[in-house]
Design a protein around this motif. Structure first.
Motif, PDB file in Angstrom:
ATOM      1  N   SER A   7     -25.149  44.266  34.242  1.00  0.00           N
ATOM      2  CA  SER A   7     -24.346  43.064  34.538  1.00  0.00           C
ATOM      3  C   SER A   7     -24.547  42.917  32.752  1.00  0.00           C
ATOM      4  O   SER A   7     -25.539  42.817  32.194  1.00  0.00           O
ATOM      5  CB  SER A   7     -24.537  42.255  35.390  1.00  0.00           C
ATOM      6  OG  SER A   7     -26.196  42.418  35.407  1.00  0.00           O
ATOM      7  N   ALA A   8     -23.726  41.453  32.785  1.00  0.00           N
ATOM      8  CA  ALA A   8     -23.776  41.064  30.821  1.00  0.00           C
ATOM      9  C   ALA A   8     -25.954  40.365  31.303  1.00  0.00           C
ATOM     10  O   ALA A   8     -26.596  40.889  30.504  1.00  0.00           O
ATOM     11  CB  ALA A   8     -23.235  39.975  30.621  1.00  0.00           C
ATOM     12  N   VAL A   9     -25.950  40.333  32.371  1.00  0.00           N
ATOM     13  CA  VAL A   9     -27.100  39.328  32.357  1.00  0.00           C
ATOM     14  C   VAL A   9     -28.968  40.117  32.168  1.00  0.00           C
ATOM     15  O   VAL A   9     -29.325  40.438  31.657  1.00  0.00           O
ATOM     16  CB  VAL A   9     -27.100  38.097  34.199  1.00  0.00           C
ATOM     17  CG1 VAL A   9     -28.440  37.956  34.308  1.00  0.00           C
ATOM     18  CG2 VAL A   9     -26.278  37.715  33.463  1.00  0.00           C
ATOM     19  N   GLN A  10     -28.300  41.453  33.399  1.00  0.00           N
ATOM     20  CA  GLN A  10     -29.495  42.725  33.387  1.00  0.00           C
ATOM     21  C   GLN A  10     -30.096  43.186  31.228  1.00  0.00           C
ATOM     22  O   GLN A  10     -30.959  42.860  30.312  1.00  0.00           O
ATOM     23  CB  GLN A  10     -28.580  43.831  34.319  1.00  0.00           C
ATOM     24  CG  GLN A  10     -29.871  44.448  33.644  1.00  0.00           C
ATOM     25  CD  GLN A  10     -29.741  45.661  34.563  1.00  0.00           C
ATOM     26  OE1 GLN A  10     -28.807  46.898  34.714  1.00  0.00           O
ATOM     27  NE2 GLN A  10     -30.341  45.876  35.483  1.00  0.00           N
ATOM     28  N   ASN A  28     -29.440  34.893  26.062  1.00  0.00           N
ATOM     29  CA  ASN A  28     -28.636  35.742  24.137  1.00  0.00           C
ATOM     30  C   ASN A  28     -29.246  34.131  23.704  1.00  0.00           C
ATOM     31  O   ASN A  28     -30.041  34.710  22.527  1.00  0.00           O
ATOM     32  CB  ASN A  28     -26.924  35.523  24.264  1.00  0.00           C
ATOM     33  CG  ASN A  28     -26.695  36.553  24.913  1.00  0.00           C
ATOM     34  OD1 ASN A  28     -27.404  37.291  25.511  1.00  0.00           O
ATOM     35  ND2 ASN A  28     -25.036  36.763  25.736  1.00  0.00           N
ATOM     36  N   LYS A  39     -26.424  32.215  32.841  1.00  0.00           N
ATOM     37  CA  LYS A  39     -27.290  32.815  32.831  1.00  0.00           C
ATOM     38  C   LYS A  39     -27.950  33.475  31.938  1.00  0.00           C
ATOM     39  O   LYS A  39     -28.537  33.342  30.765  1.00  0.00           O
ATOM     40  CB  LYS A  39     -27.550  33.746  33.973  1.00  0.00           C
ATOM     41  CG  LYS A  39     -29.335  33.827  34.002  1.00  0.00           C
ATOM     42  CD  LYS A  39     -29.412  34.964  34.943  1.00  0.00           C
ATOM     43  CE  LYS A  39     -29.529  33.896  37.134  1.00  0.00           C
ATOM     44  NZ  LYS A  39     -30.933  33.338  37.249  1.00  0.00           N
ATOM     45  N   GLU A  40     -26.751  34.327  31.361  1.00  0.00           N
ATOM     46  CA  GLU A  40     -26.465  35.384  30.095  1.00  0.00           C
ATOM     47  C   GLU A  40     -26.208  34.393  28.362  1.00  0.00           C
ATOM     48  O   GLU A  40     -26.999  35.046  27.815  1.00  0.00           O
ATOM     49  CB  GLU A  40     -25.125  36.071  30.375  1.00  0.00           C
ATOM     50  CG  GLU A  40     -24.958  37.052  29.378  1.00  0.00           C
ATOM     51  CD  GLU A  40     -23.454  37.259  29.036  1.00  0.00           C
ATOM     52  OE1 GLU A  40     -22.657  37.705  28.420  1.00  0.00           O
ATOM     53  OE2 GLU A  40     -22.513  36.620  29.846  1.00  0.00           O
ATOM     54  N   LYS A  41     -25.610  33.735  28.573  1.00  0.00           N
ATOM     55  CA  LYS A  41     -25.798  32.281  27.763  1.00  0.00           C
ATOM     56  C   LYS A  41     -27.487  32.195  27.322  1.00  0.00           C
ATOM     57  O   LYS A  41     -27.732  32.126  25.799  1.00  0.00           O
ATOM     58  CB  LYS A  41     -24.491  31.558  27.288  1.00  0.00           C
ATOM     59  CG  LYS A  41     -23.205  32.419  27.762  1.00  0.00           C
ATOM     60  CD  LYS A  41     -22.949  32.903  26.824  1.00  0.00           C
ATOM     61  CE  LYS A  41     -21.312  33.644  27.011  1.00  0.00           C
ATOM     62  NZ  LYS A  41     -20.727  34.218  28.664  1.00  0.00           N
ATOM     63  N   ASP A  92     -34.772  38.241  37.716  1.00  0.00           N
ATOM     64  CA  ASP A  92     -33.187  38.638  37.569  1.00  0.00           C
ATOM     65  C   ASP A  92     -33.061  40.202  37.037  1.00  0.00           C
ATOM     66  O   ASP A  92     -32.240  40.750  37.617  1.00  0.00           O
ATOM     67  CB  ASP A  92     -32.505  37.771  36.234  1.00  0.00           C
ATOM     68  CG  ASP A  92     -33.061  36.755  36.934  1.00  0.00           C
ATOM     69  OD1 ASP A  92     -33.205  35.755  38.042  1.00  0.00           O
ATOM     70  OD2 ASP A  92     -33.633  35.531  36.166  1.00  0.00           O
ATOM     71  N   GLN A  97     -23.377  32.946  36.885  1.00  0.00           N
ATOM     72  CA  GLN A  97     -23.843  34.432  35.989  1.00  0.00           C
ATOM     73  C   GLN A  97     -23.595  33.944  34.034  1.00  0.00           C
ATOM     74  O   GLN A  97     -24.754  34.419  33.842  1.00  0.00           O
ATOM     75  CB  GLN A  97     -23.439  35.527  36.753  1.00  0.00           C
ATOM     76  CG  GLN A  97     -24.151  35.553  37.869  1.00  0.00           C
ATOM     77  CD  GLN A  97     -26.068  35.891  38.047  1.00  0.00           C
ATOM     78  OE1 GLN A  97     -25.946  37.111  37.527  1.00  0.00           O
ATOM     79  NE2 GLN A  97     -26.336  34.728  38.593  1.00  0.00           N
ATOM     80  N   SER A  98     -22.776  33.772  33.946  1.00  0.00           N
ATOM     81  CA  SER A  98     -22.499  33.688  32.349  1.00  0.00           C
ATOM     82  C   SER A  98     -23.212  32.336  31.655  1.00  0.00           C
ATOM     83  O   SER A  98     -23.138  32.700  30.698  1.00  0.00           O
ATOM     84  CB  SER A  98     -21.229  33.612  32.408  1.00  0.00           C
ATOM     85  OG  SER A  98     -20.884  33.459  30.909  1.00  0.00           O
ATOM     86  N   ALA A 154     -28.825  41.372  29.051  1.00  0.00           N
ATOM     87  CA  ALA A 154     -29.226  39.725  28.055  1.00  0.00           C
ATOM     88  C   ALA A 154     -30.980  39.609  28.682  1.00  0.00           C
ATOM     89  O   ALA A 154     -31.461  39.535  27.721  1.00  0.00           O
ATOM     90  CB  ALA A 154     -28.669  38.689  28.469  1.00  0.00           C
TER      91      ALA A 154
END
Length: 308
Positions: A158-161, A125, A120-122, A150, A117-118, A163
């Motif tokens: 969440s951070a993914v959401q 971004n 995916k977030e980066k 996603d 997930q990290s 982003a």
């Protein structure tokens, strides 16, 4: 040229020549010494570029190294660091074009499917920074469906959401790709109503982009939205949210009046956003905000009331 005078000219010429040679020597020696002092640092390896100690903006050759590393490694730590470095460099307009020309957008885009997930977030971004460039959006738009899936199926707040929502917001600043979100409008309102303050603000930024486009008006008004949406017009709601839901109402109302769109009212079903925004409860809530303590909110309400 004879005699003492001629000898004087020769001496003067030699002196000038020696002076010029000395100046050239000093310049050359100084430049070499400066090169040593400034480092003329040996070429950084791709991994060195991601270690956080390299603060310079990367050039094309370094970006190419970074993209190759991102494509070739399976180490999640290196992948994440490479995406962070690439995302930071994609904040500069010149690099947004270079990364596209190096074929970097698909390399970054593929990482949004990563199970980590990290990572995916980066990746999201980095795509977000790249999407500031309109030409890049043409290549990034193929990921919109995946990003939406996603955003709406992943963990709330969440951070993914967040982003993903930021990327979708950038991709809808112009009208070019807004139609790709048509089937996700009801989902956007669901996240708006269930998310925390940060999520609400980000969803509203996206909805405001859509609400400025008359071509999206009918899709917005057809969306099935829970009646709790009207609670966002209460006076105690945070200003950054309240101003945006008021602007949402205003934008949609303005678009409805373009080319006589009010004539399509009967096609909207009960439970749709249309019925919420044009019902008596919403009207009364907006009118009550005329006494709001914040001057900016009050000013916004005063511009809306005459059009209700």
């Amino acid at each position: 040229m004879g005699g003492p005078r001629g000898a004087g000219w020769v001496a003067a010429g030699l002196l000038l020549g020696a002076g010029a040679c000395y100046c050239i020597y000093r310049l050359t020696r100084g430049r070499r010494r400066g090169d040593r002092e400034l480092g003329m640092r040996p070429s950084k390896s791709a991994e060195d570029l991601t270690d956080g100690s390299y603060d310079d903006v990367l050039n094309a050759a370094q970006l190419q190294k970074l993209l190759y590393l991102l494509e070739s490694t399976e180490d999640p730590v290196i992948i994440e660091r490479a995406l962070i470095t690439l995302g930071n460099n994609a904040a500069f307009s010149v690099n947004q074009a270079i990364i596209r020309e190096l074929g970097g957008i698909p390399i970054v885009g593929n990482k949004i499917n990563h199970s980590n997930q990290s990572i995916k977030e980066k990746a999201l971004n980095a795509l977000n920074n790249l999407s500031v460039n309109v030409e890049n959006q043409i290549k990034i738009k193929i990921y919109i469906n995946q990003v939406c899936e996603d955003v709406f199926s992943g963990p709330l707040n969440s951070a993914v959401q967040l982003a993903g929502l930021r990327l979708l917001t950038n991709m809808t600043v112009t009208n070019d790709h807004q139609h790709l979100l048509h089937s996700y409008i009801t989902d956007l309102f669901q996240v708006l109503l269930t998310g925390n303050g940060n999520t609400k603000v980000q969803v509203l930024k996206l909805l405001l982009n859509l609400s400025e486009n008359p071509a999206m008006t009918e899709g917005l008004l057809r969306a099935q939205v829970d009646s709790s949406f009207l609670s966002l017009y209460d006076s105690h709601v945070a200003k950054e949210i309240l101003l945006r839901v008021l602007t949402l109402f205003q934008n949609i109302n303005n678009c409805l009046k373009i080319e006589g769109r009010l004539a399509v009212q009967p096609t909207f079903t009960e439970g749709s956003l249309f019925f919420l925004l044009h019902g008596e409860e919403c009207t009364q809530k907006i009118k009550a905000l005329v006494d709001h303590h914040d001057a900016e909110v009050k000013e916004k309400v005063l511009t809306i009331i005459p059009k209700i």
